[in-house]
Write a protein that holds these residues in place. Structure first.
Motif, PDB file in Angstrom:
ATOM      1  N   VAL A 294     -74.429  41.920 -42.361  1.00 51.30           N
ATOM      2  CA  VAL A 294     -73.974  43.057 -43.161  1.00 51.30           C
ATOM      3  C   VAL A 294     -74.363  42.893 -44.641  1.00 51.30           C
ATOM      4  O   VAL A 294     -74.743  43.866 -45.296  1.00 51.30           O
ATOM      5  CB  VAL A 294     -72.435  43.217 -43.027  1.00 51.30           C
ATOM      6  N   GLY A 295     -74.246  41.663 -45.154  1.00 49.46           N
ATOM      7  CA  GLY A 295     -74.560  41.432 -46.565  1.00 49.46           C
ATOM      8  C   GLY A 295     -73.319  41.466 -47.438  1.00 49.46           C
ATOM      9  O   GLY A 295     -72.340  42.136 -47.112  1.00 49.46           O
ATOM     10  N   VAL A 296     -73.360  40.728 -48.565  1.00 49.75           N
ATOM     11  CA  VAL A 296     -72.181  40.595 -49.437  1.00 49.75           C
ATOM     12  C   VAL A 296     -71.764  41.930 -50.045  1.00 49.75           C
ATOM     13  O   VAL A 296     -70.586  42.295 -50.017  1.00 49.75           O
ATOM     14  CB  VAL A 296     -72.466  39.583 -50.585  1.00 49.75           C
ATOM     15  N   GLY A 297     -72.732  42.667 -50.587  1.00 42.60           N
ATOM     16  CA  GLY A 297     -72.416  43.929 -51.271  1.00 42.60           C
ATOM     17  C   GLY A 297     -71.627  44.873 -50.375  1.00 42.60           C
ATOM     18  O   GLY A 297     -70.481  45.244 -50.683  1.00 42.60           O
ATOM     19  N   PRO A 298     -72.201  45.253 -49.231  1.00 46.02           N
ATOM     20  CA  PRO A 298     -71.499  46.170 -48.336  1.00 46.02           C
ATOM     21  C   PRO A 298     -70.147  45.648 -47.853  1.00 46.02           C
ATOM     22  O   PRO A 298     -69.207  46.424 -47.687  1.00 46.02           O
ATOM     23  CB  PRO A 298     -72.464  46.318 -47.156  1.00 46.02           C
ATOM     24  N   ILE A 299     -70.023  44.328 -47.658  1.00 48.60           N
ATOM     25  CA  ILE A 299     -68.749  43.818 -47.132  1.00 48.60           C
ATOM     26  C   ILE A 299     -67.673  43.938 -48.212  1.00 48.60           C
ATOM     27  O   ILE A 299     -66.544  44.331 -47.943  1.00 48.60           O
ATOM     28  CB  ILE A 299     -68.899  42.358 -46.609  1.00 48.60           C
ATOM     29  N   LEU A 300     -68.000  43.615 -49.482  1.00 43.70           N
ATOM     30  CA  LEU A 300     -67.019  43.731 -50.565  1.00 43.70           C
ATOM     31  C   LEU A 300     -66.650  45.198 -50.774  1.00 43.70           C
ATOM     32  O   LEU A 300     -65.488  45.539 -50.986  1.00 43.70           O
ATOM     33  CB  LEU A 300     -67.565  43.110 -51.856  1.00 43.70           C
ATOM     34  N   GLN A 301     -67.650  46.054 -50.698  1.00 45.68           N
ATOM     35  CA  GLN A 301     -67.436  47.495 -50.827  1.00 45.68           C
ATOM     36  C   GLN A 301     -66.416  47.970 -49.781  1.00 45.68           C
ATOM     37  O   GLN A 301     -65.458  48.673 -50.083  1.00 45.68           O
ATOM     38  CB  GLN A 301     -68.782  48.203 -50.620  1.00 45.68           C
ATOM     39  N   ARG A 302     -66.627  47.505 -48.547  1.00 46.85           N
ATOM     40  CA  ARG A 302     -65.776  47.927 -47.444  1.00 46.85           C
ATOM     41  C   ARG A 302     -64.341  47.445 -47.638  1.00 46.85           C
ATOM     42  O   ARG A 302     -63.380  48.194 -47.507  1.00 46.85           O
ATOM     43  CB  ARG A 302     -66.365  47.378 -46.138  1.00 46.85           C
TER      44      ARG A 302
ATOM     45  N   LEU B 104     -70.112  36.001 -39.513  1.00 54.65           N
ATOM     46  CA  LEU B 104     -70.182  37.373 -38.996  1.00 54.65           C
ATOM     47  C   LEU B 104     -70.587  38.357 -40.096  1.00 54.65           C
ATOM     48  O   LEU B 104     -71.114  39.427 -39.818  1.00 54.65           O
ATOM     49  CB  LEU B 104     -68.818  37.801 -38.427  1.00 54.65           C
ATOM     50  N   ARG B 105     -70.357  37.985 -41.351  1.00 58.97           N
ATOM     51  CA  ARG B 105     -70.702  38.910 -42.431  1.00 58.97           C
ATOM     52  C   ARG B 105     -72.192  38.900 -42.757  1.00 58.97           C
ATOM     53  O   ARG B 105     -72.681  39.799 -43.448  1.00 58.97           O
ATOM     54  CB  ARG B 105     -69.896  38.575 -43.692  1.00 58.97           C
ATOM     55  N   ASN B 106     -72.909  37.902 -42.269  1.00 56.08           N
ATOM     56  CA  ASN B 106     -74.304  37.757 -42.695  1.00 56.08           C
ATOM     57  C   ASN B 106     -75.194  38.967 -42.413  1.00 56.08           C
ATOM     58  O   ASN B 106     -75.944  39.370 -43.301  1.00 56.08           O
ATOM     59  CB  ASN B 106     -74.917  36.496 -42.093  1.00 56.08           C
TER      60      ASN B 106
ATOM     61  N   ILE C 220     -70.360  26.943 -45.397  1.00 61.50           N
ATOM     62  CA  ILE C 220     -70.674  27.038 -46.824  1.00 61.50           C
ATOM     63  C   ILE C 220     -70.811  28.522 -47.168  1.00 61.50           C
ATOM     64  O   ILE C 220     -71.791  29.166 -46.794  1.00 61.50           O
ATOM     65  CB  ILE C 220     -71.996  26.306 -47.147  1.00 61.50           C
ATOM     66  N   SER C 221     -69.802  29.066 -47.828  1.00 63.93           N
ATOM     67  CA  SER C 221     -69.758  30.516 -48.059  1.00 63.93           C
ATOM     68  C   SER C 221     -69.841  30.907 -49.524  1.00 63.93           C
ATOM     69  O   SER C 221     -70.238  32.018 -49.839  1.00 63.93           O
ATOM     70  CB  SER C 221     -68.456  31.094 -47.512  1.00 63.93           C
ATOM     71  N   SER C 222     -69.398  30.003 -50.404  1.00 62.51           N
ATOM     72  CA  SER C 222     -69.330  30.380 -51.823  1.00 62.51           C
ATOM     73  C   SER C 222     -70.053  29.338 -52.668  1.00 62.51           C
ATOM     74  O   SER C 222     -70.376  28.245 -52.197  1.00 62.51           O
ATOM     75  CB  SER C 222     -67.876  30.457 -52.266  1.00 62.51           C
TER      76      SER C 222
ATOM     77  N   LEU D  57     -69.339  34.615 -53.825  1.00 62.04           N
ATOM     78  CA  LEU D  57     -69.866  34.426 -52.475  1.00 62.04           C
ATOM     79  C   LEU D  57     -71.378  34.228 -52.509  1.00 62.04           C
ATOM     80  O   LEU D  57     -72.079  34.859 -53.305  1.00 62.04           O
ATOM     81  CB  LEU D  57     -69.539  35.647 -51.607  1.00 62.04           C
ATOM     82  N   LEU D  58     -71.860  33.367 -51.619  1.00 67.84           N
ATOM     83  CA  LEU D  58     -73.309  33.217 -51.455  1.00 67.84           C
ATOM     84  C   LEU D  58     -73.828  34.414 -50.648  1.00 67.84           C
ATOM     85  O   LEU D  58     -73.076  35.031 -49.892  1.00 67.84           O
ATOM     86  CB  LEU D  58     -73.623  31.917 -50.713  1.00 67.84           C
TER      87      LEU D  58
END
Ligand code: SF4
Ligand code: SF4
Ligand code: FES
Lengths: 176, 237
Positions: free
Chosen positions: A99-107, A95-97, A61-63, A126-127
């Protein structure tokens, strides 16, 4: 014998579990006599129907869309099966947890490629964290594996069609 | 001088020496139980609590790997209560780290995975923590991935007790504990590490691995340990 109404859904996973399902080969014909596939990425029905006997869920469950879908599916399903590690543990999507949504989208959208900005329309939001299915709705059967083998899936579906809860001792494991 | 004592394990009459642990005597008699932090050839620290047993007259559960046998003792190794705790312990280990088995070097050769299989764990009931863990790839030949560390301290003990280098230690307390090299310096810059690889091969999970190994390729070779301890003679307790 009335046929069991079976559905499969594909949330945040790679479709490997569905591929493994297809890998049961000629045994699909045996299953076809016993089930009605009422909803699946493999068939063309647009809406999740009412009164489904068994739903196999691939993916975490991601979004917000995944969350909304799984709640609707749960309310219309008798036996809900978490199929594969993404559904059971969160697995690779999770695996993204840390790191967090903000930083992952930024990257992905800004640092690595000059894509301008992360999309905020059309694609589901994304949740904050990717979660296993059972952390948001009740799950009745867990089938770990990445993906679970065709034999395991065949066993699970055959047992459920026969009205039994499958015993998966020694059949599969996390990462199998 | 050790004495021979008689006791009951799982309602069976057995005997052992009073310098042996409950775990040793049980295994000598074909009674096995899950363990994680304990390895033959290293000191026992009772860190993981998987070998907990019930002992008559003792209100709390005791780790079999650090409890010595005594005359007339009555021990149970696999009651419903113990098995429930064991499952909880393994589930907590999974929820505490980031165990993504499908992409792990140790997939298929991992003692944590094997424990999950043995205890029939097919999902984790506890909420996952998703900690931000350290990865240290500074060593020329080896890597450390804190996402998969279960804090068994096997690396710490093998490095200290067998290699004599004491490169590894533990910092922090409770849930914040972490294994470190030297004074929390990069492993690759360690002046004490001899690059012997004992820690890598005794680590039960994919936390310590050889560089260049991909998913599921890291098989550990822990057989060196009983060899070394036998060759060096049994240590005095
Ligand atoms: S260390 Fe073991 S349990 Fe953890 S991810 Fe690797 S294979 Fe899975
Ligand atoms: S790195 Fe490996 S051996 Fe060391 S404490 Fe962690 S899991 Fe145990
Ligand atoms: S094996 Fe005894 S406490 Fe870990």
């Amino acid at each position: 014998m009335t046929k069991k109404r079976v559905a499969t859904v594909w949330l945040d996973g790679c479709s490997g579990c569905h591929m493994s399902f297809l890998d049961i080969d000629h045994r699909l014909l045996d299953l076809a006599d016993a089930i009605d596939l009422v909803y699946s990425p493999l068939v063309d029905f647009k809406d999740f129907p009412d009164d489904v006997d068994v739903t196999l869920v691939e993916g975490a469950i991601s979004s917000e869309e995944d969350l909304e879908k799984i709640q609707r599916i749960r309310s219309k399903t008798k036996v809900l099966v978490s199929l594969g590690d993404c559904a059971v543990t969160g697995n690779v999507p999770s695996l993204r947890n840390p790191v967090g949504v903000g930083p992952i989208l930024q990257r992905v959208y800004l640092d690595e490629h000059p894509l301008g900005a992360a999309p905020d329309q059309v694609v589901p939001k994304l949740l904050p964290a990717v979660r296993p299915v059972h952390s948001v709705v009740q799950v009745d059967v867990y089938v770990p594996g990445c993906p679970p083998s065709a034999d395991t899936i065949f066993h699970v579906v055959s047992e459920l069609v026969a009205g039994r809860i499958p015993d998966l001792t020694d059949r599969t494991r996390f990462g199998a | 001088m050790s004495r021979v004592v008689t006791l009951k394990i799982d309602d069976r009459d057995v005997s052992g020496r009073d310098d042996e642990t409950v775990l040793e005597v049980a295994r000598e008699n074909g009674i096995d139980m899950p363990t994680l932090c304990q390895v033959d050839g290293l000191s026992s620290v009772g860190a993981c609590r998987l070998c907990l047993v019930e002992v008559k007259g003792v209100p709390k559960l005791l780790p079999a790997c650090t409890t010595y046998v005594t005359e007339g003792m009555e021990v149970w190794t696999s009651t419903e209560r113990i098995n429930r705790y064991r499952r909880q312990i393994v589930e907590l280990l999974f929820s505490e780290g980031n165990h993504i088995c499908a992409v792990c070097v140790s997939n298929g050769h991992c003692e944590l995975q094997n424990l999950a299989i043995r205890l029939g764990i097919q999902h984790i009931d506890y909420p996952y923590r998703y900690p931000k863990a350290t990865v240290d790839a500074s060593h020329e030949r080896f890597g450390f991935d804190g996402n998969r560390c279960v804090l068994c301290t096997r690396c710490v003990r093998v490095c200290d007790e067998i290699e004599g280098a004491h490169t590894w230690d533990v910092k922090g307390r409770g849930i914040n504990s972490q294994v470190i090299t030297d004074l929390d310096q990069p492993w690759g810059e360690s002046p004490t590490c001899t690059s012997c690889g004992k820690c890598v091969n005794i680590c039960p999970t994919g936390a310590l691995f050889e560089k260049g190994k991909s998913v599921a390729e890291m098989t550990k070779r822990g057989e060196f340990l009983p060899y070394l301890t036998t060759m060096r003679g049994k240590k005095q307790r």
